[in-house]
Design a protein around this motif. Structure first.
Motif, PDB file in Angstrom:
ATOM      1  N   THR A 119       0.811  -1.222   0.000  1.00 31.07           N
ATOM      2  CA  THR A 119       0.000   0.000   0.000  1.00 31.07           C
ATOM      3  C   THR A 119       0.841   1.268   0.000  1.00 31.07           C
ATOM      4  O   THR A 119       0.411   2.294  -0.495  1.00 31.07           O
ATOM      5  CB  THR A 119      -0.954   0.023   1.203  1.00 31.07           C
ATOM      6  OG1 THR A 119      -0.200  -0.272   2.382  1.00 31.07           O
ATOM      7  CG2 THR A 119      -2.064  -0.968   1.033  1.00 31.07           C
ATOM      8  N   THR A 120       2.058   1.208   0.547  1.00 32.85           N
ATOM      9  CA  THR A 120       2.823   2.460   0.657  1.00 32.85           C
ATOM     10  C   THR A 120       3.859   2.636  -0.447  1.00 32.85           C
ATOM     11  O   THR A 120       4.183   3.771  -0.807  1.00 32.85           O
ATOM     12  CB  THR A 120       3.522   2.541   2.016  1.00 32.85           C
ATOM     13  OG1 THR A 120       4.341   1.381   2.178  1.00 32.85           O
ATOM     14  CG2 THR A 120       2.519   2.638   3.146  1.00 32.85           C
ATOM     15  N   LEU A 158      10.894  -5.652   7.593  1.00 31.36           N
ATOM     16  CA  LEU A 158      10.590  -4.239   7.823  1.00 31.36           C
ATOM     17  C   LEU A 158      11.518  -3.363   6.987  1.00 31.36           C
ATOM     18  O   LEU A 158      11.079  -2.376   6.381  1.00 31.36           O
ATOM     19  CB  LEU A 158      10.760  -3.914   9.311  1.00 31.36           C
ATOM     20  CG  LEU A 158      10.255  -2.538   9.740  1.00 31.36           C
ATOM     21  CD1 LEU A 158       8.756  -2.441   9.506  1.00 31.36           C
ATOM     22  CD2 LEU A 158      10.605  -2.276  11.198  1.00 31.36           C
ATOM     23  N   VAL A 186      10.417  -3.033   3.334  1.00 32.30           N
ATOM     24  CA  VAL A 186       9.344  -2.093   3.012  1.00 32.30           C
ATOM     25  C   VAL A 186       9.677  -0.662   3.416  1.00 32.30           C
ATOM     26  O   VAL A 186       8.950   0.254   3.061  1.00 32.30           O
ATOM     27  CB  VAL A 186       8.000  -2.528   3.659  1.00 32.30           C
ATOM     28  CG1 VAL A 186       7.542  -3.831   3.065  1.00 32.30           C
ATOM     29  CG2 VAL A 186       8.122  -2.599   5.168  1.00 32.30           C
ATOM     30  N   ARG A 187      10.766  -0.465   4.165  1.00 32.18           N
ATOM     31  CA  ARG A 187      11.057   0.888   4.624  1.00 32.18           C
ATOM     32  C   ARG A 187      12.300   1.484   3.958  1.00 32.18           C
ATOM     33  O   ARG A 187      12.471   2.699   3.948  1.00 32.18           O
ATOM     34  CB  ARG A 187      11.269   0.898   6.139  1.00 32.18           C
ATOM     35  CG  ARG A 187      10.004   0.663   6.958  1.00 32.18           C
ATOM     36  CD  ARG A 187       8.972   1.753   6.780  1.00 32.18           C
ATOM     37  NE  ARG A 187       9.436   3.044   7.286  1.00 32.18           N
ATOM     38  CZ  ARG A 187       9.050   4.227   6.823  1.00 32.18           C
ATOM     39  NH1 ARG A 187       8.204   4.277   5.824  1.00 32.18           N
ATOM     40  NH2 ARG A 187       9.510   5.361   7.339  1.00 32.18           N
ATOM     41  N   THR A 232      10.603   5.687  -2.695  1.00 33.39           N
ATOM     42  CA  THR A 232       9.928   6.349  -1.592  1.00 33.39           C
ATOM     43  C   THR A 232       8.614   5.669  -1.243  1.00 33.39           C
ATOM     44  O   THR A 232       8.126   4.813  -1.984  1.00 33.39           O
ATOM     45  CB  THR A 232       9.619   7.810  -1.966  1.00 33.39           C
ATOM     46  OG1 THR A 232       8.896   7.788  -3.197  1.00 33.39           O
ATOM     47  CG2 THR A 232      10.871   8.597  -2.125  1.00 33.39           C
ATOM     48  N   SER A 233       8.079   6.039  -0.117  1.00 32.87           N
ATOM     49  CA  SER A 233       6.759   5.553   0.292  1.00 32.87           C
ATOM     50  C   SER A 233       5.864   6.750   0.511  1.00 32.87           C
ATOM     51  O   SER A 233       6.328   7.857   0.765  1.00 32.87           O
ATOM     52  CB  SER A 233       6.855   4.772   1.605  1.00 32.87           C
ATOM     53  OG  SER A 233       7.751   3.701   1.464  1.00 32.87           O
ATOM     54  N   ASP A 234       4.553   6.518   0.412  1.00 32.10           N
ATOM     55  CA  ASP A 234       3.639   7.558   0.854  1.00 32.10           C
ATOM     56  C   ASP A 234       2.421   6.909   1.474  1.00 32.10           C
ATOM     57  O   ASP A 234       2.186   5.707   1.318  1.00 32.10           O
ATOM     58  CB  ASP A 234       3.250   8.511  -0.281  1.00 32.10           C
ATOM     59  CG  ASP A 234       2.574   7.796  -1.421  1.00 32.10           C
ATOM     60  OD1 ASP A 234       2.423   6.558  -1.331  1.00 32.10           O
ATOM     61  OD2 ASP A 234       2.213   8.445  -2.423  1.00 32.10           O
ATOM     62  N   GLY A 235       1.650   7.677   2.203  1.00 30.88           N
ATOM     63  CA  GLY A 235       0.487   7.129   2.885  1.00 30.88           C
ATOM     64  C   GLY A 235       0.845   6.095   3.930  1.00 30.88           C
ATOM     65  O   GLY A 235       0.174   5.080   4.068  1.00 30.88           O
ATOM     66  N   GLN A 236       1.944   6.357   4.666  1.00 36.48           N
ATOM     67  CA  GLN A 236       2.383   5.369   5.664  1.00 36.48           C
ATOM     68  C   GLN A 236       1.311   5.069   6.698  1.00 36.48           C
ATOM     69  O   GLN A 236       1.110   3.924   7.096  1.00 36.48           O
ATOM     70  CB  GLN A 236       3.648   5.859   6.387  1.00 36.48           C
ATOM     71  CG  GLN A 236       4.917   5.634   5.605  1.00 36.48           C
ATOM     72  CD  GLN A 236       5.341   6.910   4.905  1.00 36.48           C
ATOM     73  OE1 GLN A 236       4.504   7.740   4.538  1.00 36.48           O
ATOM     74  NE2 GLN A 236       6.642   7.068   4.707  1.00 36.48           N
ATOM     75  N   ALA A 280      -2.003   5.287   6.488  1.00 41.78           N
ATOM     76  CA  ALA A 280      -3.072   4.448   5.931  1.00 41.78           C
ATOM     77  C   ALA A 280      -2.587   3.015   5.767  1.00 41.78           C
ATOM     78  O   ALA A 280      -3.302   2.058   6.075  1.00 41.78           O
ATOM     79  CB  ALA A 280      -3.534   5.013   4.593  1.00 41.78           C
ATOM     80  N   GLY A 281      -1.355   2.867   5.269  1.00 44.54           N
ATOM     81  CA  GLY A 281      -0.815   1.529   5.068  1.00 44.54           C
ATOM     82  C   GLY A 281      -0.713   0.780   6.379  1.00 44.54           C
ATOM     83  O   GLY A 281      -1.106  -0.381   6.486  1.00 44.54           O
ATOM     84  N   ALA A 306      -4.091  -0.268   7.476  1.00 48.21           N
ATOM     85  CA  ALA A 306      -4.577  -1.436   6.742  1.00 48.21           C
ATOM     86  C   ALA A 306      -3.921  -2.709   7.266  1.00 48.21           C
ATOM     87  O   ALA A 306      -4.574  -3.739   7.474  1.00 48.21           O
ATOM     88  CB  ALA A 306      -4.302  -1.263   5.251  1.00 48.21           C
ATOM     89  N   ALA A 307      -2.622  -2.643   7.506  1.00 50.43           N
ATOM     90  CA  ALA A 307      -1.907  -3.818   7.993  1.00 50.43           C
ATOM     91  C   ALA A 307      -2.454  -4.247   9.345  1.00 50.43           C
ATOM     92  O   ALA A 307      -2.675  -5.442   9.594  1.00 50.43           O
ATOM     93  CB  ALA A 307      -0.415  -3.500   8.092  1.00 50.43           C
ATOM     94  N   ALA A 339      -5.449  -3.572  10.511  1.00 51.54           N
ATOM     95  CA  ALA A 339      -6.815  -4.053  10.324  1.00 51.54           C
ATOM     96  C   ALA A 339      -6.818  -5.512   9.902  1.00 51.54           C
ATOM     97  O   ALA A 339      -7.741  -6.263  10.214  1.00 51.54           O
ATOM     98  CB  ALA A 339      -7.526  -3.216   9.255  1.00 51.54           C
ATOM     99  N   PHE A 340      -5.761  -5.906   9.191  1.00 55.39           N
ATOM    100  CA  PHE A 340      -5.657  -7.325   8.836  1.00 55.39           C
ATOM    101  C   PHE A 340      -5.136  -8.136  10.029  1.00 55.39           C
ATOM    102  O   PHE A 340      -5.626  -9.229  10.316  1.00 55.39           O
ATOM    103  CB  PHE A 340      -4.722  -7.489   7.640  1.00 55.39           C
ATOM    104  CG  PHE A 340      -4.274  -8.912   7.416  1.00 55.39           C
ATOM    105  CD1 PHE A 340      -5.108  -9.815   6.785  1.00 55.39           C
ATOM    106  CD2 PHE A 340      -3.039  -9.345   7.890  1.00 55.39           C
ATOM    107  CE1 PHE A 340      -4.712 -11.115   6.608  1.00 55.39           C
ATOM    108  CE2 PHE A 340      -2.639 -10.651   7.717  1.00 55.39           C
ATOM    109  CZ  PHE A 340      -3.474 -11.537   7.067  1.00 55.39           C
ATOM    110  N   LEU A 341      -4.144  -7.598  10.690  1.00 53.60           N
ATOM    111  CA  LEU A 341      -3.423  -8.353  11.702  1.00 53.60           C
ATOM    112  C   LEU A 341      -4.307  -8.681  12.899  1.00 53.60           C
ATOM    113  O   LEU A 341      -4.301  -9.826  13.385  1.00 53.60           O
ATOM    114  CB  LEU A 341      -2.199  -7.547  12.155  1.00 53.60           C
ATOM    115  CG  LEU A 341      -1.139  -8.320  12.925  1.00 53.60           C
ATOM    116  CD1 LEU A 341      -0.631  -9.500  12.105  1.00 53.60           C
ATOM    117  CD2 LEU A 341       0.031  -7.401  13.282  1.00 53.60           C
TER     118      LEU A 341
END
Lengths: 97, 615, 159
Positions: free
Chosen positions: A21-22, C16, C19-20, C84-88, C90-91, C94-95, C97-99
């Motif tokens: 998502t990010t 981690l 994704v970062r 880069t990442s954006d919307g950290q 929200a992401g 979401a994670a 909300a699943f977990l």
């Protein structure tokens, strides 16, 4: 034991969701998808431990499928790069009205 | 499978195979002669099978065999079957059809020999299709198969009337025949639906008639509407004279001997139903009587030999319908069979004349007896049979019809009307038929008739065979009717028989006086207005008006409804969809992340749903 | 148990980083670490053969990925490839909300039963060529199709 492994897998999967998502570039997303696939394989093997070897067979299939997915995914990335001069997936937003 | 069923299947499927073969195999069809040979071969096989069946079972009262296959299934229940049913009636009818069909196919070979090869093949393809359809109709084990075959013969009629489809009048006549018979066929369809709703089947046996109960009147009335169209009963008869645009052998087979008789056959087949429907039968008797006298009157003023015969056919079918209406099935059916032979003979003989003089008009004939003695002889035999000259087939069957009406009239005085109509019609028939004989075969030859000559063996052999049958279907069959069906068949001189014969002699006398001697009769001039009415085609005009005013208005209304209501609804839903889609497209952001969120939301909702359901 | 704790700690922290990380090449390398430690967990869970497969196959896949990552970075083409990442927020939402429901589901099960022993490669081989033969063949066709699809997708229009 099983619960612990399942928990680890769930966390790994959640990290994958976070990445998908990010991340803005297509390869980053592909890497995150790999994380999620890995979490799934981990789950399958954890269940195989108590339910029999079929879980491992299934995990093997899953790995092979993941490879196929990577092949096609990368091809799409190359195509994206070639047509949009970049791999930011927001470049491919023709679907927006 | 029993022998009877096998023979029946041969009769049905042989022509079908040939028709399909010619339909899909263009090269064979375009050879013309090859197509004709195949068709005639199928007709011969059909005749052999039909004669074997008729020989064994023609007088059988009970059902011999009914072999059926399941056709329509709904909800595990059989709705309809197809197959062949052999009993006395279907076996004898099959033989009549087979004989006439073979005669006509052989006759056509020579009659149409000048046609292009492809058209010749096309003609025989349709002949085979017709033979299949007619056999399927005759052998139908239930009224639904009969209905299908009924429509099929209608299609064949359309195709064969329009055989010379480049001729506007032929194309128009074909369409007219199709329209009128389809209009009437609605009755058969509605009747079938009612019968199915009431009894759950399409049978025509006593049990089915009892099962119908009170609705038997409605159902039989609906069926009779269809009969009026197919058998050219007043006022639905107007297509039959126009149908004469087809080749003459076609007129002989379809529009004289077999197809138009299918209407009468339907009533014979469904006799257990009609037997119980007193009111319908009264209506039938009245319509039959009206048709008999009306068509005979119109026939008098016709100058086209085929139109005379066409109106005569309509008139004779009126006799059959009247006899059935009076409650005597055997009389009607017997007249059907004898009529099939002598009317086919008359048409084929007329065809032979037309072939020689290249015209349908009586004024282009004359004095042909010397040039074409065989044709003249057979035509005269046909005329004697049709007019009911004692000794010929028509005499016995017409006598039976009159007797049936007389018996009916003793029970119900209303039936005196059709009886009187039929008696007068007998005189008129005699007059116009002998008029044709005198005008065509005697007197001074016209220019066209001067170099007429007899056709070949293919033209004359069918004539001879049918002439023999026109005589032979009289006394022997009459005797057999008495023994086999236990029917009261009279050889004794009865008052009604004398009346019929006197009417015929009166007509003959008038014809001799007016057209052989060229004399005059008192009162003929006074009848001129009647002749004008008969010539005016008033019924045709009435139908035309009904068609223009009624049907077109209805069609305009339906068209308006379709354009503004149905299309309006369709357009409305389209507009609603477009507007809704305009709003919905905002959901598509084109951003990858948003789609992932949507998928995730879906997964969570599904998981929650599963949890709720399993809890 | 200690080995599991160690390996899972390495695996999750490297995940981690995947994704970062701000560098694409680093992300790829951290993914390799994640996969290798997963292979270790496979051994603990009685799947030594799969661990081997994981190492061989995924390493191959990762190397390919990495090569592409490097190829597409700015040094060769002059186009900068950001990671880069954006919307950290929200992401992360979401994670979580699943977990959360997943963990709840996992821990609401009382007992998964006793662990069986390690699975021999022979057993897997027999399963592949026995009851799962058709699936196995279908998979090979799928791989072929994927390969052809990839070639068709990346082929240049002008030969």
């Amino acid at each position: 034991m099983t619960q612990v492994v399942l928990t680890i897998a769930a966390v790994l999967f959640a990290l994958g969701i976070y990445g998908v998502t990010t991340r803005r570039n297509a390869i980053g997303i592909l890497l995150s998808v790999e994380l999620m696939a890995n979490a799934v394989n981990l789950n399958l093997i954890a269940f195989a431990q108590t339910l029999g070897s079929d879980g491992q067979t299934f995990a093997l299939f899953s790995i092979a499928l993941t490879v196929a997915e990577v092949v096609v995914g990368l091809a799409l990335v190359v195509l994206l790069y070639r047509t949009r001069k970049g791999i930011d997936i927001d470049l491919a937003s023709d679907l927006r009205s | 499978m029993t022998t009877a069923a096998t023979l029946g299947l041969v009769a049905v499927l042989g022509p079908l195979v040939v028709a399909l073969l010619l339909a899909v195999n263009g090269p064979v069809r375009r050879t013309g002669v090859g197509a004709g040979a195949l068709s005639v071969l199928a007709a011969i096989a059909n005749l052999v099978a039909a004669l074997m069946l008729a020989n064994s079972w023609w007088g059988e009262h009970e059902l011999v065999d009914s072999t059926e296959w399941v056709w329509l299934i709904a909800n595990g229940e059989t709705i309809a079957t197809v197959g062949v049913t052999i009993d006395g009636i279907s076996a004898s009818m099959l033989a009549v059809v087979a004989v006439v069909a073979l005669c006509v196919q052989v006759f056509s070979w020579s009659y149409l020999s000048d046609e292009p090869k492809a058209d010749f093949g096309r003609y025989y393809m349709w002949q085979s299709l017709f033979l299949f359809s007619m056999n399927a109709l005759v052998l139908a084990p239930n009224l639904l198969q009969l209905f299908m075959a009924w429509e099929l013969v209608g299609v064949c009629s359309y195709l064969l009337i329009g055989y010379w489809y480049t001729k506007p009048s032929a194309a128009k006549a074909a369409v007219k025949a199709f329209w009128m018979t389809k209009l009437a066929d609605m009755g058969l369809m509605i009747g079938l639906i009612i019968q199915y709703r009431v009894t759950g089947g399409f049978g025509f046996h006593e049990a089915d008639a009892v099962a119908l109960g009170a609705s038997v009147g409605v159902v039989t009335f609906c069926y009779f509407i269809a009969v009026m169209g197919k058998s050219a009963q007043f006022p639905l008869h107007i297509w039959l004279p126009d149908a004469m645009e087809g080749p003459t052998p076609v007129s002989a087979l379809l529009h004289a001997a077999t197809m138009v008789a299918a209407g009468v056959y339907l009533m014979v087949r469904g006799w257990p139903l009609f037997d119980l429907a007193e009111d319908t039968r009264l209506f039938m008797a009245l319509i039959g009587g009206t048709t008999a006298i009306f068509a005979a009157s119109v026939a008098i003023v016709q100058t086209d030999i085929k139109k005379v015969l066409a109106y005569s056919t309509s008139s004779q079918l009126g006799y059959m319908v009247a006899a059935l209406g009076a409650g005597d099935m055997i009389a009607g059916y017997y007249h059907l069979t004898t009529h099939a032979f002598f009317k086919a003979l008359l048409f084929l003989a007329a065809g032979s004349v037309i072939h020689a003089v290249h015209s349908n008009e009586l004024s282009n004939m004359g004095g042909l007896a010397k040039k074409m003695p065989l044709t003249a002889g057979t035509f005269i035999i046909g005329t004697l049979a049709l007019t009911g000259t004692p000794g010929f087939a028509g005499f016995f069957s017409k006598d039976l019809v009159l007797e049936a009406l007389l018996h009916g009239a003793e029970r119900n005085p209303v039936l005196w009307i059709p009886l009187a109509c039929c008696l007068i019609a007998a005189g008129l028939t005699s007059y116009y038929m002998f008029k044709v004989v005198f005008l065509a075969f005697f007197g001074e030859p016209s220019e066209a008739a001067g170099h007429a000559h007899e056709g070949g063996i293919a033209l004359s052999a069918p004539l001879v065979l049918l002439a023999v049958l026109s005589i032979g279907a009289g006394i022997p069959v009459m005797g057999a009717l008495t023994s086999q069906w236990g029917h009261e068949a009279h050889f004794h001189v009865s008052p009604i028989g004398l009346a019929g014969t006197s009417a015929m002699l009166l007509g003959l006398g008038a014809a001799v006086q007016l057209h052989y001697r060229g004399g005059s009769l008192p009162g003929v001039a006074a009848l001129a207005p009647v002749g004008n009415i008969a010539r005016s085609e008033a019924v045709d005009k009435a139908w035309r008006v009904a068609y223009k005013q009624g049907l077109r208005t209805l069609a305009a209304g339906v068209s308006w409804f379709d354009r503004y209501v149905i299309d309006g609804l369709v357009n409305l839903s389209g507009v609603a969809l477009l507007l809704g889609a305009g709003r919905l497209r905002a959901v598509q952001t084109g951003k990858g992340g948003d789609y992932v969120y949507a998928v995730l939301l879906g997964v969570i909702v599904l998981a929650a749903w599963t949890a709720v359901v399993s809890a | 148990m200690i080995a599991l704790a160690l390996l899972s700690g390495v695996m999750l922290s490297s995940a981690l980083m995947v994704v970062r990380s701000l560098n694409l090449v680093h992300s790829v390398l951290w993914l390799a670490v994640t996969l290798i430690s997963t292979a270790g967990i496979f051994v603990i869970l009685g799947a030594p053969f799969l661990a081997g497969i994981q190492l061989m196959l995924y390493t191959g896949g990762i190397i390919t990925l990495m090569l592409f990552g490097v190829m597409l970075t700015g040094k060769q083409t002059g186009i900068e490839i950001p990671n880069t990442s954006d919307g950290q927020l929200a992401g992360a939402g979401a994670a979580l909300a699943f977990l959360a429901p997943t963990l709840y589901a996992i821990w609401s099960v009382d007992d998964f039963g006793p662990a069986l022993g390690p699975v021999d490669a022979k057993v897997l081989g027999t399963a592949f060529l026995g009851p799962h033969l058709i699936a196995f063949e279908a998979l090979s066709v799928l791989l072929l199709a994927a390969m052809i699809g990839a070639i068709v997708l990346v082929r240049r229009k002008d030969p």
